[in-house]
Design an enzyme around this catalytic site. Sequence first.
Site, PDB file in Angstrom:
ATOM      1  N   GLY A  51       0.746  -1.097   0.116  1.00 42.66           N
ATOM      2  CA  GLY A  51       0.067  -0.029  -0.056  1.00 42.66           C
ATOM      3  C   GLY A  51       0.829   1.253  -0.164  1.00 42.66           C
ATOM      4  O   GLY A  51       2.165   1.184  -0.574  1.00 42.66           O
ATOM      5  N   CYS A  52       0.324   2.376   0.470  1.00 43.28           N
ATOM      6  CA  CYS A  52       1.214   3.537   0.480  1.00 43.28           C
ATOM      7  C   CYS A  52       2.416   3.533   1.368  1.00 43.28           C
ATOM      8  O   CYS A  52       2.494   3.050   2.592  1.00 43.28           O
ATOM      9  CB  CYS A  52       0.180   4.686   1.109  1.00 43.28           C
ATOM     10  N   PHE A  53       3.549   4.033   0.680  1.00 42.77           N
ATOM     11  CA  PHE A  53       4.764   3.622   1.285  1.00 42.77           C
ATOM     12  C   PHE A  53       5.001   4.716   2.360  1.00 42.77           C
ATOM     13  O   PHE A  53       5.785   4.560   3.404  1.00 42.77           O
ATOM     14  CB  PHE A  53       6.054   4.089   0.374  1.00 42.77           C
TER      15      PHE A  53
END
Length: 218
Positions: A51-53
């Site tokens: 997902g979002c880093f």
Amino acid sequence: MKHLLPIILITLLFSCQNTAQVNSKQQAIIDAEPVIVPLKDGKARAYFASGCFWCVEAIYESVKGVEESISGYSGGYSNNPTYESSNTGRTGHAEAVEIIYDPNIVSFATLVDVYFGSQNVTQVNGQGNDRGSQYRSIIFYQNDEQKQIILEKKEALAKKLNVKVAAEVYPFQKFWVAEDYHQDYERLHPNHPYIQNVSVPRLNRFKKKFPELIKRSH
């Protein structure tokens, strides 16, 4: 026409995202031999997409033995990916993190436990509301031993939860460091709405689940 244009763009975007993982260029990445990253100053490196880093970077930096977590892109077939290009779903890359860690303090196997324990393991092509192939879950291996660890843990988790675990397993090829403004984003932008409403709650859920792994400073 103005009303139709966003619909057309969205349709094209999701079409690109859904095919990013299955074209011939992507298959070549999946079938490639893994690249081994040598130890540097006694530190090893591991690579994960979840997902979002922004979220993943903060989670791993809270773990004992992890020296640094760097946001970037991996798993795709294009060179020099950017945030904008990866968001099109046409690069094959996912938002990923490079974990620099001391293998004498934390093992690769434990980092895999952190990975599975800090995400929705059943969600395909995303985490939460972050959706698209650039947010898909991938664990990267550098040798057969790491691959076996990943596959065994994935299989055991699927059996335990009686679900299909979405994470893909890729041979590591290359990690592209993301733009400077993405690095340490949660720490530098604590009041950002996304950080407050998504990243921090995800980090806190992880801490509650694995208190024994958390650094004292966290």
